[in-house]
Write an enzyme that holds these catalytic residues in place. Sequence first.
Site, short mmCIF file in Angstrom:
data_model
loop_
_atom_site.label_atom_id
_atom_site.label_comp_id
_atom_site.label_asym_id
_atom_site.label_seq_id
_atom_site.Cartn_x
_atom_site.Cartn_y
_atom_site.Cartn_z
N CYS A 2 -27.65 -5.25 50.68
CA CYS A 2 -26.70 -4.82 51.70
C CYS A 2 -25.63 -5.89 51.90
O CYS A 2 -25.71 -6.97 51.34
CB CYS A 2 -27.44 -4.62 53.03
SG CYS A 2 -28.84 -3.51 52.88
N ARG A 27 -21.72 -3.92 47.79
CA ARG A 27 -23.10 -4.39 47.88
C ARG A 27 -24.04 -3.31 48.38
O ARG A 27 -25.26 -3.43 48.28
CB ARG A 27 -23.19 -5.61 48.80
CG ARG A 27 -22.40 -6.82 48.36
CD ARG A 27 -22.45 -7.91 49.39
NE ARG A 27 -23.81 -8.32 49.64
CZ ARG A 27 -24.43 -9.29 48.94
NH1 ARG A 27 -23.80 -9.93 47.98
NH2 ARG A 27 -25.67 -9.63 49.20
N TRP A 73 -27.62 -0.58 51.54
CA TRP A 73 -28.22 0.02 50.35
C TRP A 73 -29.68 0.19 50.72
O TRP A 73 -30.42 -0.79 50.84
CB TRP A 73 -28.04 -0.87 49.14
CG TRP A 73 -28.56 -0.30 47.87
CD1 TRP A 73 -27.98 0.69 47.11
CD2 TRP A 73 -29.78 -0.63 47.19
NE1 TRP A 73 -28.75 0.96 46.00
CE2 TRP A 73 -29.87 0.18 46.03
CE3 TRP A 73 -30.80 -1.53 47.44
CZ2 TRP A 73 -30.93 0.10 45.14
CZ3 TRP A 73 -31.86 -1.61 46.54
CH2 TRP A 73 -31.91 -0.79 45.42
N ASN A 97 -29.96 -8.32 55.53
CA ASN A 97 -29.99 -8.05 54.09
C ASN A 97 -31.25 -8.70 53.55
O ASN A 97 -31.47 -9.89 53.74
CB ASN A 97 -28.75 -8.64 53.39
CG ASN A 97 -28.85 -8.48 51.88
OD1 ASN A 97 -29.44 -7.51 51.40
ND2 ASN A 97 -28.32 -9.43 51.13
N GLY A 98 -32.11 -7.90 52.92
CA GLY A 98 -33.36 -8.44 52.37
C GLY A 98 -34.48 -7.44 52.59
O GLY A 98 -34.24 -6.27 52.90
N GLU A 482 -25.32 -2.33 25.65
CA GLU A 482 -24.40 -2.52 26.77
C GLU A 482 -23.47 -1.32 26.92
O GLU A 482 -23.22 -0.85 28.03
CB GLU A 482 -23.61 -3.81 26.59
CG GLU A 482 -22.54 -4.08 27.63
CD GLU A 482 -23.06 -4.13 29.06
OE1 GLU A 482 -24.30 -4.21 29.25
OE2 GLU A 482 -22.25 -4.06 30.00
N LYS A 486 -23.21 0.93 30.31
CA LYS A 486 -21.94 1.18 31.01
C LYS A 486 -21.75 2.66 31.25
O LYS A 486 -21.41 3.10 32.34
CB LYS A 486 -20.78 0.62 30.17
CG LYS A 486 -20.66 -0.87 30.22
CD LYS A 486 -20.02 -1.37 31.49
CE LYS A 486 -20.83 -2.10 32.49
NZ LYS A 486 -22.01 -2.80 32.31
N GLU A 489 -24.50 4.21 33.77
CA GLU A 489 -24.55 3.75 35.17
C GLU A 489 -23.33 4.22 35.97
O GLU A 489 -23.37 4.24 37.20
CB GLU A 489 -24.69 2.24 35.26
CG GLU A 489 -23.49 1.43 34.82
CD GLU A 489 -23.71 -0.06 35.08
OE1 GLU A 489 -24.30 -0.43 36.10
OE2 GLU A 489 -23.27 -0.86 34.24
N HIS A 505 -36.43 5.79 12.08
CA HIS A 505 -37.76 5.66 12.69
C HIS A 505 -37.90 6.51 13.94
O HIS A 505 -38.74 6.24 14.79
CB HIS A 505 -38.04 4.19 12.98
CG HIS A 505 -37.94 3.33 11.76
ND1 HIS A 505 -38.94 3.24 10.82
CD2 HIS A 505 -36.91 2.59 11.29
CE1 HIS A 505 -38.54 2.46 9.83
NE2 HIS A 505 -37.31 2.05 10.09
N LYS A 603 -24.42 -3.89 43.67
CA LYS A 603 -23.85 -4.88 42.78
C LYS A 603 -24.86 -5.96 42.40
O LYS A 603 -24.89 -6.42 41.27
CB LYS A 603 -22.64 -5.56 43.45
CG LYS A 603 -21.97 -6.61 42.58
CD LYS A 603 -21.49 -6.04 41.26
CE LYS A 603 -20.92 -7.09 40.35
NZ LYS A 603 -20.67 -6.57 38.99
C1 AGP Z 1 -24.50 -4.02 35.00
O1 AGP Z 1 -23.30 -3.28 34.89
C2 AGP Z 1 -25.25 -3.79 36.28
N1 AGP Z 1 -24.43 -3.93 37.41
C3 AGP Z 1 -26.55 -4.54 36.33
O2 AGP Z 1 -27.28 -4.23 35.17
C4 AGP Z 1 -26.45 -6.09 36.42
O3 AGP Z 1 -25.97 -6.61 35.21
C5 AGP Z 1 -27.85 -6.63 36.69
O4 AGP Z 1 -28.30 -6.12 37.92
C6 AGP Z 1 -27.90 -8.17 36.73
O5 AGP Z 1 -27.10 -8.64 37.77
P1 AGP Z 1 -26.78 -10.23 37.81
O6 AGP Z 1 -26.01 -10.53 36.57
O7 AGP Z 1 -25.99 -10.42 39.07
O8 AGP Z 1 -28.09 -10.94 37.84
#
Ligand code: AGP
Length: 608
Positions: A2, A27, A73, A97-98, A482, A486, A489, A505, A603
């Site tokens: 959050c 966040r 969140w 937050n936590g 990757e 992208k 997500e 395989h 994030k």
């Molecule tokens: C990637 O686009 C995501 N937002 C997510 O996989 C992110 O890379 C992952 O949560 C790791 O975050 P960090 O690099 O802040 O540790």
Amino acid sequence: MCGIVGYIGKSEALPVLIEGLKRLEYRGYDSAGIAFQNGKGIEIYKTKGKIKDLVQIIPSQSNVKVGLGHTRWATHGQPSTENAHPHYANGVAIVHNGIIENYREIRTRLMNNGHTFISETDTEVVPHLISCNLRKQQSPREAIFNALKTLKGSYALGILLEDEPDTLYAVRKGSPLVIGIGDGEYYFASDIPALLPYTRRFIFLEDGQICRLNISGVKLEYLEESRPIEIQSVVKEVDIPPSMAEKDGYDHFMLKEIFEQPRAVRDTVNEWIDNPLGLLEEFKLTRQDLVELRRLHIVACGTSYHAGLVGGYLIEKLTRIPVDVHIASEYRYKEPIIEKGTLFISITQSGETADTLAAQREAKRLGAKTITICNVVGSTSAREADAVLYTRAGPEIGVASTKAFTSQLAALSLLGVALGFVKGRLISEEIVTIKRQLSKIPMLIERVLKEDNYIRELASSLIYAKDFLYLGRGINYPIALEGALKLKEISYIHAEGYPAGEMKHGPIALIEDGLPVVVLAPVDELFKKTLSNIEEVIARGGRVIAVTDEPAYLKDKVQDVIKVPSTYPILSPLINVVPLQLLAYHIAVMKGCNVDQPRNLAKSVTVE
Ligand code: AGP
């Protein structure tokens, strides 16, 4: 995860709180709220939905000088007005937050003592605990301390007490919290972008510290002891212009950050390109450490994990030292084997990812020297590691990581060069070549970005696809992973990344008419193998989208070819990922998805 924000000072608090929440919305964005002192007591407004929905319900109020806010969140309790923060009980309002891991037993005990709860959240036990202590005539600091010492888990808390109308408290354990120092006005926030329009002077709270913010100033001390901490000794000047945390004319933060990559890579590279060996001194790696260096563990999550995989290929090639790359949530529970001569490297954009922090702490406990490649100054990972290699991407607001990823690859390239030299595997000519090629990468990314119109056109023909495959070989296999991440997500289209050699395989069974298969096909020593995979896909009706530096080799086989500039093979991931970022972005936008705040995501995942 959050976002929390607080303000006390001579300006109107409400605009500061709302602007701060807007800047923290990446966040968490399923509900939001604020609480403020109105001269007679605490007023609270909160709602399910986004900050724009919260703004609609807040009355225009002036002469509000103290308040706090939250954007959520959801961890415990679905997104709803009742579960939104701030939470309140008997004159105490808090934002959190936590995660409070033992909240159920505390809640049961409080309910048995007559307390009633409105929400399903873990957080709501906190104002009840503090208000109980205040009723026992404890001072605010004692009441907060005695309440928090009963909690297990993590928290960054903002606290507002009805009986202290000109004071805020901020306290942290395991979740990030910064204090902003203005001119006679003071702030707290989960992250510095929220406060950049107001100040560049920050205190990065450490675990167990509590800060009392009052119109006369701030007081910082450890909760466990009342030993005050001298403020000037901990204030840091952060050199990030406010515009770095704004869209600057782009439709989305993600697009801005994709186009910022030349600058982000350049800034990351330039810090060490003239003296990569300086990195090892920065890491406080002694000659003995380097002689004894036998193995690297690279540990991360998500996109940062994919950067780690690229780093593993690259560092093994340049140093011939074995590199084990692990997903942090696996590493932390697998009883990792840390032998003498093992160097642990975490990669984390935010520096707050719970699993990565836990893995780093476990490696440290087992005796490894820990280094973190991190993008946030003063973050938990940066403060707890033995040494930090900062990427210079600047604040990354889009949930989908882009500029941080390529900056991580640049940092890993520099590390590979430095280690390769000290391990006697790289001669100076090779180092000169790699450094020269690395310095060109920003310009080569600029050239890829010029393909944006073509990629957007390509995207328009792919938005109805239900599945994608991404294939790559060698150091570009992680780029296949990757690219798939992208896409899924931010567009919610299912996508899988695979080593191209794995097709026979199993995955080849997926190929059917029109299935989009994105293939990383740099003309390197693996190209011929990749070409066979392309032909296998075409023979079964798949639609190949190739990313290559030599389209001529594919022109009579593949309809959709994205041309990228050639570069040194081990640096090709920095180039090849960019079209995949743009492809995912445009597909998601055309599908009407919320690119900067994808559903269910945050994030930085600061909880397990
Ligand atoms: C990637 O686009 C995501 N937002 C997510 O996989 C992110 O890379 C992952 O949560 C790791 O975050 P960090 O690099 O802040 O540790």
